[in-house]
Motif scaffolding. Sequence first.
Motif, PDB file in Angstrom:
ATOM      1  N   GLY A 150      -9.732  -3.034  37.898  1.00 16.28           N
ATOM      2  CA  GLY A 150     -10.201  -4.416  37.950  1.00 16.28           C
ATOM      3  C   GLY A 150     -10.334  -4.960  39.363  1.00 16.28           C
ATOM      4  O   GLY A 150     -10.903  -6.028  39.571  1.00 16.28           O
ATOM      5  N   GLY A 151      -9.799  -4.229  40.325  1.00 14.77           N
ATOM      6  CA  GLY A 151      -9.907  -4.650  41.718  1.00 14.77           C
ATOM      7  C   GLY A 151     -11.205  -4.169  42.340  1.00 14.77           C
ATOM      8  O   GLY A 151     -12.106  -3.678  41.656  1.00 14.77           O
ATOM      9  N   THR A 152     -11.288  -4.290  43.652  1.00 15.45           N
ATOM     10  CA  THR A 152     -12.490  -3.901  44.377  1.00 15.45           C
ATOM     11  C   THR A 152     -12.132  -2.963  45.523  1.00 15.45           C
ATOM     12  O   THR A 152     -11.166  -3.200  46.244  1.00 15.45           O
ATOM     13  CB  THR A 152     -13.203  -5.143  44.952  1.00 15.45           C
ATOM     14  OG1 THR A 152     -13.517  -6.014  43.872  1.00 15.45           O
ATOM     15  CG2 THR A 152     -14.478  -4.775  45.681  1.00 15.45           C
ATOM     16  N   LEU A 153     -12.921  -1.896  45.670  1.00 11.65           N
ATOM     17  CA  LEU A 153     -12.826  -0.990  46.818  1.00 11.65           C
ATOM     18  C   LEU A 153     -13.985  -1.310  47.747  1.00 11.65           C
ATOM     19  O   LEU A 153     -15.094  -1.591  47.289  1.00 11.65           O
ATOM     20  CB  LEU A 153     -12.995   0.470  46.379  1.00 11.65           C
ATOM     21  CG  LEU A 153     -11.932   1.137  45.544  1.00 11.65           C
ATOM     22  CD1 LEU A 153     -12.373   2.547  45.180  1.00 11.65           C
ATOM     23  CD2 LEU A 153     -10.631   1.186  46.288  1.00 11.65           C
ATOM     24  N   THR A 187      -5.477   9.112  52.168  1.00 10.32           N
ATOM     25  CA  THR A 187      -4.481   8.055  52.019  1.00 10.32           C
ATOM     26  C   THR A 187      -4.556   7.503  50.605  1.00 10.32           C
ATOM     27  O   THR A 187      -5.646   7.317  50.071  1.00 10.32           O
ATOM     28  CB  THR A 187      -4.757   6.906  53.025  1.00 10.32           C
ATOM     29  OG1 THR A 187      -4.765   7.454  54.357  1.00 10.32           O
ATOM     30  CG2 THR A 187      -3.718   5.808  52.940  1.00 10.32           C
ATOM     31  N   VAL A 188      -3.395   7.233  50.008  1.00  8.34           N
ATOM     32  CA  VAL A 188      -3.360   6.606  48.684  1.00  8.34           C
ATOM     33  C   VAL A 188      -3.734   5.142  48.847  1.00  8.34           C
ATOM     34  O   VAL A 188      -3.244   4.445  49.730  1.00  8.34           O
ATOM     35  CB  VAL A 188      -1.962   6.741  48.044  1.00  8.34           C
ATOM     36  CG1 VAL A 188      -1.897   6.009  46.717  1.00  8.34           C
ATOM     37  CG2 VAL A 188      -1.588   8.211  47.865  1.00  8.34           C
ATOM     38  N   LEU A 189      -4.650   4.678  48.004  1.00  3.97           N
ATOM     39  CA  LEU A 189      -5.101   3.285  48.042  1.00  3.97           C
ATOM     40  C   LEU A 189      -4.178   2.423  47.191  1.00  3.97           C
ATOM     41  O   LEU A 189      -3.665   2.866  46.163  1.00  3.97           O
ATOM     42  CB  LEU A 189      -6.523   3.192  47.508  1.00  3.97           C
ATOM     43  CG  LEU A 189      -7.559   4.081  48.190  1.00  3.97           C
ATOM     44  CD1 LEU A 189      -8.866   4.070  47.416  1.00  3.97           C
ATOM     45  CD2 LEU A 189      -7.780   3.617  49.624  1.00  3.97           C
ATOM     46  N   THR A 190      -3.965   1.184  47.615  1.00  2.00           N
ATOM     47  CA  THR A 190      -3.160   0.259  46.815  1.00  2.00           C
ATOM     48  C   THR A 190      -4.046  -0.895  46.366  1.00  2.00           C
ATOM     49  O   THR A 190      -4.864  -1.393  47.145  1.00  2.00           O
ATOM     50  CB  THR A 190      -1.959  -0.273  47.614  1.00  2.00           C
ATOM     51  OG1 THR A 190      -2.412  -0.800  48.859  1.00  2.00           O
ATOM     52  CG2 THR A 190      -0.963   0.833  47.891  1.00  2.00           C
ATOM     53  N   PRO A 191      -3.893  -1.303  45.109  1.00  2.00           N
ATOM     54  CA  PRO A 191      -4.725  -2.403  44.610  1.00  2.00           C
ATOM     55  C   PRO A 191      -4.541  -3.644  45.456  1.00  2.00           C
ATOM     56  O   PRO A 191      -3.436  -3.993  45.856  1.00  2.00           O
ATOM     57  CB  PRO A 191      -4.191  -2.630  43.189  1.00  2.00           C
ATOM     58  CG  PRO A 191      -3.572  -1.325  42.808  1.00  2.00           C
ATOM     59  CD  PRO A 191      -3.020  -0.763  44.080  1.00  2.00           C
ATOM     60  N   MET A 192      -5.658  -4.299  45.722  1.00  2.00           N
ATOM     61  CA  MET A 192      -5.620  -5.522  46.557  1.00  2.00           C
ATOM     62  C   MET A 192      -5.422  -6.742  45.697  1.00  2.00           C
ATOM     63  O   MET A 192      -5.831  -6.861  44.613  1.00  2.00           O
ATOM     64  CB  MET A 192      -6.929  -5.644  47.331  1.00  2.00           C
ATOM     65  CG  MET A 192      -7.143  -4.533  48.291  1.00  2.00           C
ATOM     66  SD  MET A 192      -8.749  -4.777  49.088  1.00  2.00           S
ATOM     67  CE  MET A 192      -8.529  -3.837  50.543  1.00  2.00           C
TER      68      MET A 192
END
Length: 192
Positions: A150-153, A187-192
Amino acid sequence: MRTRHVRRSAALAAAAFTLPITLGVAAPVFAASQQTDPYGPACASLPSQGSGSLAGMAQDPVATAASNNPALSTLVTAVKKAGLVDTLNNAKGITVFAPTNEAFAKIPKADLDKILADKAELTKLLTYHVVGEKITPSQLSDGSFKTLEGGTLTTTGSGENFTVNGKAKIVCGDVQTSNGTVNIIDTVLTPM
């Protein structure tokens, strides 16, 4: 005799393109393929043949393809713990930003163990790495994509150098699987 055959073949080929025009029909257009080859320094470390190779990964759905790639074993363990194997294997036209084992190793062990033990948080983290559409390299230069979480990259870069969310580098991009595209990241991404 041979020259005559070549001339006749050339004449037939020319007629094949001329005839549709004289009949008022559009001649066939041969466009260059939109698909590009995988790129990035980590692509060289993939096996050259077998199920973990580029050709092998193209035959399998995303989660199965990742399970055959030794650089993604931590991700595969996390996907299994979250119960997302079938979800990823059955989805169509997705793009996965897949963190390497080294990417997961950047997370302190206690924090990683805590995430792996919490199925809801793990699912949120993993689905943040998945976009529900096929993303081409040309879209990565200045992109913004909604994730399954549901977030944005966001992506920036050019050529073969792309960054996700300003910190994760794509180290092997545009790897095709039978149901999606994988961009391997450092790198592991974290939800914003």
